[in-house]
Write a protein that holds these residues in place. Structure first.
Motif, short mmCIF file in Angstrom:
data_model
loop_
_atom_site.label_atom_id
_atom_site.label_comp_id
_atom_site.label_asym_id
_atom_site.label_seq_id
_atom_site.Cartn_x
_atom_site.Cartn_y
_atom_site.Cartn_z
N SER A 63 4.88 1.57 -6.60
CA SER A 63 5.96 3.50 -6.64
C SER A 63 5.97 4.03 -5.22
CB SER A 63 5.28 4.63 -7.40
OG SER A 63 3.76 5.02 -6.10
N GLY A 64 6.31 3.38 -4.40
CA GLY A 64 6.64 3.65 -2.87
C GLY A 64 5.68 4.30 -2.44
N GLU A 65 5.27 4.71 -2.75
CA GLU A 65 3.73 5.44 -2.56
C GLU A 65 2.66 5.02 -1.23
OE1 GLU A 65 1.27 8.13 -4.33
OE2 GLU A 65 2.48 7.48 -6.31
N GLN A 66 3.03 3.57 -0.91
CA GLN A 66 2.17 2.36 -0.31
C GLN A 66 2.81 1.20 0.18
OE1 GLN A 66 -1.64 2.82 -1.20
NE2 GLN A 66 -2.90 1.76 0.76
N ILE A 67 2.89 1.27 1.28
CA ILE A 67 3.22 -0.43 1.81
C ILE A 67 1.67 -0.71 1.81
CG2 ILE A 67 4.79 -0.97 3.89
CD1 ILE A 67 6.45 1.36 3.78
N PRO A 68 1.92 -1.99 1.60
CA PRO A 68 1.05 -3.18 1.31
C PRO A 68 0.85 -3.71 2.96
CG PRO A 68 2.14 -4.21 0.33
CD PRO A 68 2.93 -2.93 0.75
N SER A 69 -0.26 -3.86 3.66
CA SER A 69 -0.83 -4.41 5.19
C SER A 69 0.10 -5.68 4.86
CB SER A 69 -1.93 -4.31 5.20
OG SER A 69 -3.27 -5.12 4.91
N ASN A 70 0.11 -6.53 6.24
CA ASN A 70 0.51 -8.07 6.22
C ASN A 70 -0.63 -8.58 5.93
OD1 ASN A 70 2.56 -7.28 7.83
ND2 ASN A 70 1.61 -7.65 9.91
N THR A 72 -2.08 -7.95 2.68
CA THR A 72 -2.21 -8.00 1.89
C THR A 72 -1.00 -8.49 1.26
OG1 THR A 72 -3.21 -5.83 1.60
CG2 THR A 72 -2.32 -6.50 -0.29
N LEU A 73 0.29 -8.41 2.06
CA LEU A 73 1.50 -8.90 1.58
C LEU A 73 1.46 -10.62 1.36
CD1 LEU A 73 3.95 -7.18 4.28
CD2 LEU A 73 4.52 -7.58 1.22
N LEU A 74 0.64 -11.09 2.32
CA LEU A 74 -0.32 -12.83 2.22
C LEU A 74 -0.23 -12.92 1.03
CD1 LEU A 74 -0.69 -13.70 6.05
CD2 LEU A 74 0.97 -14.81 4.64
N LYS A 75 -1.46 -12.27 0.32
CA LYS A 75 -2.56 -12.06 -0.83
C LYS A 75 -1.42 -12.09 -2.14
CE LYS A 75 -7.02 -10.44 0.91
NZ LYS A 75 -7.48 -9.37 1.05
N LEU A 80 2.09 -13.71 -6.40
CA LEU A 80 3.55 -13.96 -7.24
C LEU A 80 3.83 -15.11 -7.30
CD1 LEU A 80 4.29 -10.52 -6.25
CD2 LEU A 80 3.58 -10.93 -8.92
N ASP A 81 3.50 -15.74 -6.71
CA ASP A 81 4.13 -17.63 -6.21
C ASP A 81 5.86 -17.21 -5.85
OD1 ASP A 81 4.37 -20.54 -6.19
OD2 ASP A 81 5.42 -19.60 -8.47
N ILE A 82 5.39 -15.93 -4.39
CA ILE A 82 6.85 -16.29 -4.04
C ILE A 82 6.62 -16.12 -2.33
CG2 ILE A 82 8.35 -15.19 -5.46
CD1 ILE A 82 7.32 -12.25 -4.05
N PRO A 83 7.57 -16.70 -1.65
CA PRO A 83 7.42 -17.08 -0.04
C PRO A 83 7.31 -15.50 0.90
CG PRO A 83 9.09 -18.33 -0.69
CD PRO A 83 8.73 -17.25 -1.55
N ALA A 84 6.18 -15.12 1.40
CA ALA A 84 5.34 -13.60 1.98
C ALA A 84 6.64 -13.35 2.78
CB ALA A 84 4.79 -13.91 3.28
N SER A 85 7.30 -14.04 3.21
CA SER A 85 9.02 -13.33 3.81
C SER A 85 9.73 -13.35 2.58
CB SER A 85 10.26 -14.74 4.46
OG SER A 85 10.28 -15.24 3.63
#
Length: 99
Positions: A63-70, A72-75, A80-85
């Motif tokens: 929903s955009g209320e929170q942004i994941p940490s770096n 969590t982005l890696l996880k 999701l089987d996509i590059p972190a970039s």
């Protein structure tokens, strides 16, 4: 082989949608997470379990209320089987909302 072709088709469609939203300035990390989650037919609960966060946290990311940490982005990128970039480029850092 058909399954592979189908997967490639899905990725192509998602990429086109992603590009259109990005060009229009409408893309956010939450929209990207949701789009890839749905492409993999995962529920928010299933994704939360894979990333080891609460379902409510996934809801907040989408929903955009929170942004994941770096971290969590890696996880998320692994789940999701996509590059972190791919996620990081839509991650507009807002220190007040980072996890």
């Amino acid at each position: 082989m058909f399954k592979c072709r189908h997967r490639f088709h899905d990725i192509l469609i998602v990429s086109i949608i992603f590009f259109k939203k990005e060009v229009n300035g409408m893309n956010s990390i939450g929209q990207t997470i949701k789009m890839y989650r749905k492409m993999l037919n995962l529920t928010q609960e299933e994704l939360a379990q894979k990333v080891r966060v609460g379902t409510h946290t996934i809801e907040k990311y989408e929903s955009g209320e929170q942004i994941p940490s770096n971290q969590t982005l890696l996880k998320l990128s692994t789940a999701l089987d996509i590059p972190a970039s791919e996620l990081a480029k839509t991650n507009h850092v807002n220190s007040a909302t980072t996890n």
